[in-house]
Design a protein around this motif. Structure first.
Motif, PDB file in Angstrom:
ATOM      1  N   VAL A 159      59.908  36.184  45.026  1.00 40.24           N
ATOM      2  CA  VAL A 159      58.578  36.345  45.884  1.00 40.24           C
ATOM      3  C   VAL A 159      57.903  37.782  45.883  1.00 40.24           C
ATOM      4  O   VAL A 159      58.816  38.519  46.461  1.00 40.24           O
ATOM      5  CB  VAL A 159      58.664  35.679  47.062  1.00 40.24           C
ATOM      6  CG1 VAL A 159      57.643  35.914  48.285  1.00 40.24           C
ATOM      7  CG2 VAL A 159      59.155  34.426  47.108  1.00 40.24           C
ATOM      8  N   TRP A 165      54.816  36.930  53.431  1.00 38.18           N
ATOM      9  CA  TRP A 165      54.899  35.492  53.295  1.00 38.18           C
ATOM     10  C   TRP A 165      56.153  34.901  54.147  1.00 38.18           C
ATOM     11  O   TRP A 165      55.798  34.089  54.861  1.00 38.18           O
ATOM     12  CB  TRP A 165      55.039  35.000  51.905  1.00 38.18           C
ATOM     13  CG  TRP A 165      55.082  33.625  51.811  1.00 38.18           C
ATOM     14  CD1 TRP A 165      53.998  32.828  51.586  1.00 38.18           C
ATOM     15  CD2 TRP A 165      56.024  32.696  51.347  1.00 38.18           C
ATOM     16  NE1 TRP A 165      54.352  31.282  51.700  1.00 38.18           N
ATOM     17  CE2 TRP A 165      55.793  31.381  51.321  1.00 38.18           C
ATOM     18  CE3 TRP A 165      57.534  33.067  51.019  1.00 38.18           C
ATOM     19  CZ2 TRP A 165      56.681  30.438  50.914  1.00 38.18           C
ATOM     20  CZ3 TRP A 165      58.498  31.848  50.748  1.00 38.18           C
ATOM     21  CH2 TRP A 165      57.847  30.653  50.552  1.00 38.18           C
ATOM     22  N   LEU A 213      51.274  32.740  48.652  1.00 35.99           N
ATOM     23  CA  LEU A 213      52.598  32.792  47.939  1.00 35.99           C
ATOM     24  C   LEU A 213      52.571  33.272  46.545  1.00 35.99           C
ATOM     25  O   LEU A 213      51.867  32.662  45.809  1.00 35.99           O
ATOM     26  CB  LEU A 213      53.472  31.647  47.961  1.00 35.99           C
ATOM     27  CG  LEU A 213      54.747  31.522  47.229  1.00 35.99           C
ATOM     28  CD1 LEU A 213      55.573  32.601  47.749  1.00 35.99           C
ATOM     29  CD2 LEU A 213      55.391  30.077  47.185  1.00 35.99           C
ATOM     30  N   LEU A 215      54.470  34.034  43.396  1.00 33.37           N
ATOM     31  CA  LEU A 215      55.835  33.538  43.023  1.00 33.37           C
ATOM     32  C   LEU A 215      56.055  33.834  41.684  1.00 33.37           C
ATOM     33  O   LEU A 215      55.203  33.096  40.706  1.00 33.37           O
ATOM     34  CB  LEU A 215      56.140  32.146  43.270  1.00 33.37           C
ATOM     35  CG  LEU A 215      57.538  31.498  43.090  1.00 33.37           C
ATOM     36  CD1 LEU A 215      58.632  32.258  43.790  1.00 33.37           C
ATOM     37  CD2 LEU A 215      57.456  30.094  43.282  1.00 33.37           C
TER      38      LEU A 215
END
Length: 266
Positions: A159, A165, A213, A215
């Motif tokens: 992440v 987040w 997010l 990622l």
């Protein structure tokens, strides 16, 4: 001769506790429940014993969960009103089929159904992008998607914006624990908080309630927005405590990566 004050009965104490926790006045509660402030006052002082229907109206007016409404009924001396079925129960088969259909329909994007403390109930095929590279012990049943998300050996190492987040997740959990006290949830919040880096100032990409997010995956960086759906009209405790978390692409590049992954998986 000294006299001792008689304690109100359990229901009266519980009603007062919940009303205080919700910061609702007797007048406001009475208005919501369709009764009078005088009657609410009598109940809280133990001078009146409400009927079962009144207990349910008061519980609903306070915004209690189905589990909490059952507990309030028990405190008043009544049987619980809402069943708590196993998801494997025959009567919930149509619900399970509907959930499977929702998860499948959300492909090629990830989606999960989880319990009140992050217990994974079901997921679609795109869940693999979330679990990619996670330690084996985090993927052994029962999987906790909250722990998977923030654990250093779970998603956290991939992440990009873990600070923002992760804090978003923690604050949502704290708000839920404040509204519906749960020692187990408090313990989970404490555990998850320990996984996060020291608190820093929000960066330029911080969007308040909409924290995307970011990622990393094998194909590049995904930017995902999440939506949470609860089963608000459920009359079964188990279903009422479930929620569906669906991830949506925040840009065209993310959508393309997830579409290609889905095609390869099929």
């Amino acid at each position: 001769m000294a006299t001792t004050m008689e304690q109100p009965p359990p229901f009266a104490r519980e009603l007062l506790r919940w009303r205080t926790a919700r910061r609702v006045s007797q007048l406001e509660l009475a208005s919501r429940a369709g009764t009078t402030q005088r009657y609410v006052s009598f109940i809280e002082r133990g001078r009146s014993v409400p009927g079962r229907a009144v207990v349910l109206r008061l519980a609903e007016s306070l915004g209690l969960t189905l589990r909490e409404r059952n507990a309030l009924l028990l405190a008043a001396g009544y049987a619980p009103a809402f069943a708590e079925s196993s998801l494997d129960a025959v009567e919930l088969a149509p619900v399970r089929q509907a959930l499977d259909g929702i998860l499948e329909g959300h492909l090629p994007y990830p989606a999960v159904v989880a319990g009140p403390r992050g217990e994974l109930v079901a997921a679609n095929g795109a869940f693999d992008v979330l679990a990619e590279g996670a330690a084996a012990e985090l993927l052994e049943p029962p999987v906790n998607v909250l722990r998977l998300a923030l654990h250093p050996r779970g998603m956290a190492s991939r992440v990009v914006n873990l600070d923002a987040w992760g804090r978003h997740i923690i604050e949502n959990l704290r708000a839920r624990a404040l509204r519906s006290p749960d020692p187990l949830l408090d313990g989970l919040v404490e555990e998850l908080t320990g996984f996060l880096p020291p608190l820093s100032e929000p960066g330029e990409e911080y969007l308040g309630f909409a924290v995307p997010l970011r990622l990393r995956c094998a194909e590049g960086e995904l930017r995902l927005l999440t939506t949470l759906t609860s089963f608000a009209t459920a009359v079964d405790v188990t279903l009422a405590e479930l929620h569906l978390e669906a991830f949506l692409p925040a840009d065209a590049e993310t959508a393309e990566i997830l579409r290609k992954r889905d095609a390869q998986r099929r």
